[in-house]
Design a protein around this motif. Structure first.
Motif, PDB file in Angstrom:
ATOM      1  N   TRP A 117       0.798  -1.232   0.000  1.00  0.00           N
ATOM      2  CA  TRP A 117       0.000   0.000   0.000  1.00  0.00           C
ATOM      3  C   TRP A 117       0.829   1.280   0.000  1.00  0.00           C
ATOM      4  N   PRO A 118       1.952   1.368   0.707  1.00  0.00           N
ATOM      5  CA  PRO A 118       2.727   2.612   0.665  1.00  0.00           C
ATOM      6  C   PRO A 118       3.151   3.023  -0.744  1.00  0.00           C
ATOM      7  N   ALA A 148      -0.714   3.606  -2.849  1.00  0.00           N
ATOM      8  CA  ALA A 148      -1.558   4.743  -2.489  1.00  0.00           C
ATOM      9  C   ALA A 148      -1.256   5.990  -3.323  1.00  0.00           C
ATOM     10  N   PRO A 149       0.013   6.428  -3.433  1.00  0.00           N
ATOM     11  CA  PRO A 149       0.261   7.621  -4.248  1.00  0.00           C
ATOM     12  C   PRO A 149      -0.054   7.414  -5.725  1.00  0.00           C
ATOM     13  N   CYS A 176      -3.723   7.946  -6.074  1.00  0.00           N
ATOM     14  CA  CYS A 176      -4.009   9.385  -6.030  1.00  0.00           C
ATOM     15  C   CYS A 176      -3.691  10.055  -7.360  1.00  0.00           C
ATOM     16  N   GLN A 200       0.317   4.550   7.516  1.00  0.00           N
ATOM     17  CA  GLN A 200       1.460   3.737   7.942  1.00  0.00           C
ATOM     18  C   GLN A 200       0.959   2.345   8.325  1.00  0.00           C
ATOM     19  N   GLN A 201       1.538   1.346   7.713  1.00  0.00           N
ATOM     20  CA  GLN A 201       1.105  -0.029   7.955  1.00  0.00           C
ATOM     21  C   GLN A 201       1.821  -0.594   9.177  1.00  0.00           C
ATOM     22  N   ALA A 223      -1.841   7.910   2.772  1.00  0.00           N
ATOM     23  CA  ALA A 223      -0.485   7.448   3.120  1.00  0.00           C
ATOM     24  C   ALA A 223      -0.486   6.870   4.522  1.00  0.00           C
ATOM     25  N   CYS A 271      -5.304  13.854  -1.040  1.00  0.00           N
ATOM     26  CA  CYS A 271      -5.416  12.414  -1.247  1.00  0.00           C
ATOM     27  C   CYS A 271      -4.166  11.697  -0.763  1.00  0.00           C
ATOM     28  N   GLN A 272      -3.025  12.214  -1.134  1.00  0.00           N
ATOM     29  CA  GLN A 272      -1.762  11.577  -0.743  1.00  0.00           C
ATOM     30  C   GLN A 272      -1.586  11.566   0.768  1.00  0.00           C
ATOM     31  N   ALA A 273      -1.946  12.670   1.423  1.00  0.00           N
ATOM     32  CA  ALA A 273      -1.785  12.743   2.871  1.00  0.00           C
ATOM     33  C   ALA A 273      -2.748  11.796   3.583  1.00  0.00           C
TER      34      ALA A 273
END
Length: 217
Positions: free
Chosen positions: A182-183, A186-187, A190, A216-217, A214, A209-211
């Motif tokens: 996902w890290p 995700a971007p 977006c 943290q897993q 994002a 969207c990015q914020a």
């Protein structure tokens, strides 16, 4: 591998989508050979019928374990925006499951029930490895409410939900297994969403969207 193509599976998948056949020969990142397949969601309708039809847009090269974006039912999309969003997602290698408003009225409860069943179908029947929900209007609100509730059907959950508007866009991400990457994804998601935003969706759509996604897993 291009950044946009990474929105597909980050790890090799074992097989083509079971039961629906393989995509025709074409490179990932094109929509020329997209398959359009009718999928039945196991929902109970007011008229006594079991099952709600949905349209699966399957891009070439899609494998089990790849991503599916569920487009929420309902919502008044500005002309052309929904079509551009579907094309952008397909171009990035994600399958798109388009839902229609439930028969008998698009109440929030009915919308959430259909979205929950779309999640189960995406993972169990279609073999998706990562599922996100995207909507506008009441459909977008239902997507956020469902994702915010955590577990839905059989302990499953959407990785993220996006509400385009009207009004300020809203985003929500949930913890997903580390193997889903996902890290990195995700971007890229977006970027895809930002490519179809309209002036009314907010000039700060991409950074918001990015914020928000994002996580943290």
């Amino acid at each position: 591998m291009s950044r946009r193509r990474m929105w597909r599976a980050l790890l090799p998948a074992a097989a083509l989508l079971a039961g629906l056949g393989g995509a025709k020969a074409a490179s990932v990142g094109t929509t020329e050979y997209t398959q359009f397949l009718l999928v039945w969601l196991a929902t109970e309708e007011p008229d006594g019928l079991l099952g709600t039809p949905a349209l699966l847009n399957l891009p070439p090269g899609w494998l089990t374990g790849d991503a599916i974006a569920v487009l929420a039912p309902g919502g008044a999309w500005p002309e052309g925006q929904r079509d551009r969003l579907v094309s952008a997602l397909l171009d990035a290698g994600a399958a798109v499951l388009e839902l229609d408003p439930p028969r008998g009225g698009a109440t929030q409860a009915a919308l959430r029930a259909e979205m929950a069943e779309a999640l189960r179908t995406s993972e169990v029947v279609l073999g998706a490895g990562l599922v996100v929900a995207i909507g506008r209007g009441e459909g977008g609100e239902a997507a956020l409410e469902l994702a915010a509730g955590g577990e839905t059907v059989e302990g499953r959950q959407y990785a993220a939900a996006v509400h385009f508007g009207p009004g300020a866009p809203a985003f929500l991400a949930r913890p997903v297994p580390e193997a889903q990457g996902w890290p990195l994804r995700a971007p890229l998601l977006c970027d895809v969403l930002a490519s179809v935003v309209l002036p009314g969706d907010g000039a700060d759509f991409l950074p918001r969207c990015q914020a928000a996604l994002a996580l943290q897993q």
